[in-house]
Design an enzyme around this catalytic site. Structure first.
Site, PDB file in Angstrom:
ATOM      1  N   GLU A 221       1.104   5.125   6.418  1.00 36.98           N
ATOM      2  CA  GLU A 221       1.062   6.571   6.231  1.00 36.98           C
ATOM      3  C   GLU A 221       2.370   7.220   5.772  1.00 36.98           C
ATOM      4  OE1 GLU A 221      -0.654   8.400   9.685  1.00 36.98           O
ATOM      5  OE2 GLU A 221      -2.623   7.503   9.317  1.00 36.98           O
ATOM      6  N   GLU A 330      -7.747   2.972   8.759  1.00 35.28           N
ATOM      7  CA  GLU A 330      -7.942   3.699  10.009  1.00 35.28           C
ATOM      8  C   GLU A 330      -9.110   4.659   9.854  1.00 35.28           C
ATOM      9  OE1 GLU A 330      -4.520   5.707  11.586  1.00 35.28           O
ATOM     10  OE2 GLU A 330      -3.172   4.009  11.193  1.00 35.28           O
TER      11      GLU A 330
END
Length: 396
Positions: A221, A330
């Site tokens: 991320e 995710e």
């Protein structure tokens, strides 16, 4: 749902009730509601504890007996085939195994106090369910001390524990993704030097180049940086991994804006990541997606029962247009009917698209608090009882 085993072994007739909407529960041990699904859907057996109304018209019987250990709900087909037609199964499907990245403000910290590695029993549990992928987050500052920088030597103790976890997973026949869970930040500063980042990955990949079941996840991320910067760092990492001699393993690259699928276009990632180059043509674009109002994964309330497929649609179209493969590293949502439907819809749309090769739930890990709503750590994580059998297992 193991508490259902404590019910008395008396057969109780199910009282008539209104038709169950699509994706709702229609049977299973201990269930006392309606076994009749809305028009256009049918009651499909998942396991002894759960049957679900799924789109389709297959002939089904759904007699529910409370308190028995066998259940009598049956179907002509499993939910994976009747509930999601024309799908392509994921090559990789599993969970994140969180813990080694905990306590990010404490470096190097103490194993068992500031951070923890996954429990072998947790890995065994998911392998036993049929999952074949585990993403293993770790903290870069624990692996390479800030005093030496990211090109410095590895901590022998931390690397040994990380390697032991990876080897345990791959020894079970599953795939393990190495995930520096740093958000493209090291020692409290953004990573910007592509040469240094390439060296880090050359060094790390060199430790695992002989293990064909290891996957390299470039960086968790990235955020707060332009998409072009994230792309340049990811490309440098790909180059470094291949330079290490790790020529066969899959590489996952992640974009800026927390690599969100729903912001893949608006963040600028779509304008640059189509140019990613791997000499061995074994790279996939990793995206993440949560289903609450702001996409952060901090609320158990999903926007709607269809938000999963909706938030992935633009990213899926981009992958198709660019002839690239995607990986949903995710996904997480609440343990409620709307969220379960939304997760199921997301996974179904991915498998129908033909461009998503894998997905993993956030998250397993031994240190999640009891009220962490996306915890799937066995035996009592809140996602175990309903999300696992209803939204995940049907897509194995």
């Amino acid at each position: 749902m193991k508490n259902l085993l404590a019910l008395t072994a008396l057969a109780i007739a199910v009282a008539p009730a209104a038709a169950v909407p699509v994706w709702g529960q229609c049977g299973g041990q201990g269930y006392t509601g309606s076994t009749v699904c809305d028009a256009g859907s049918t009651c499909v057996f998942s396991n002894q504890y759960y049957s679900q109304c799924l789109p389709g018209t297959a002939t089904t019987t759904a007699t529910t007996t409370v308190g028995t250990t066998t259940g009598t709900t049956t179907s002509t087909a499993p939910p994976s085939s009747t509930g999601c037609a024309n799908r392509t199964k994921f090559k990789y499907f599993g969970v994140n195994q969180s813990g080694a990245e905990f306590g990010s403000a404490t470096w190097p910290g103490t194993w068992g106090k500031d951070f923890i590695f996954p429990a072998p029993s947790s890995i065994d549990y998911f392998v036993g369910k049929g999952f074949n992928f585990f993403r293993v987050p770790f903290q870069m500052e624990r692996l390479v001390a800030p005093a030496t920088g990211i090109t410095g030597p590895f901590s022998s103790a931390y690397l040994a524990n990380l390697t032991a976890t990876i080897n345990y997973i791959t020894g079970k026949g599953a795939f393990a993704a190495l995930d520096p869970h740093n958000f493209m930040i090291y020692n409290n500063a953004p990573i910007s030097n592509t040469a240094d980042f390439q060296t880090f990955w050359t060094n790390l990949a060199g430790q695992f180049k002989s293990n064909s079941k290891v996957i390299f996840d470039v960086m968790n991320e990235p955020n707060g940086i332009p998409a072009s910067t994230a792309f340049a760092l990811n490309q440098a990492a790909v180059n470094g991994i291949r330079a290490s001699g790790a020529t066969s393993q899959l590489i996952l690259v992640e974009g800026t804006s927390w690599t969100g699928a729903w912001t893949w276009v608006s963040s600028g990632n779509s304008a640059v990541f189509g140019a990613i180059k791997d000499p061995n043509n074994n790279v996939a674009i990793q995206m993440h997606q949560y289903l609450d109002s702001d996409g952060s994964g901090t609320s158990a309330t999903c926007v709607s029962s269809t938000i999963g497929a909706e938030r992935l649609a633009a990213a899926t179209a981009w992958l198709q247009a660019n002839n690239l493969k995607g990986f949903l590293g995710e996904i997480g949502a609440g343990n409620n009917a709307a969220c379960i439907s939304a997760v199921s819809g997301a996974l179904c749309s991915m498998q129908q698209s033909g461009v998503w090769i894998g997905a993993s739930w956030w998250a397993a890990g031994p240190w999640w608090p009891a009220d962490y709503f996306t915890s799937i750590e066995p035996p009592n994580g809140l996602s175990i009882a309903q999300v696992l059998p209803q939204a995940l297992l049907p897509y194995l």
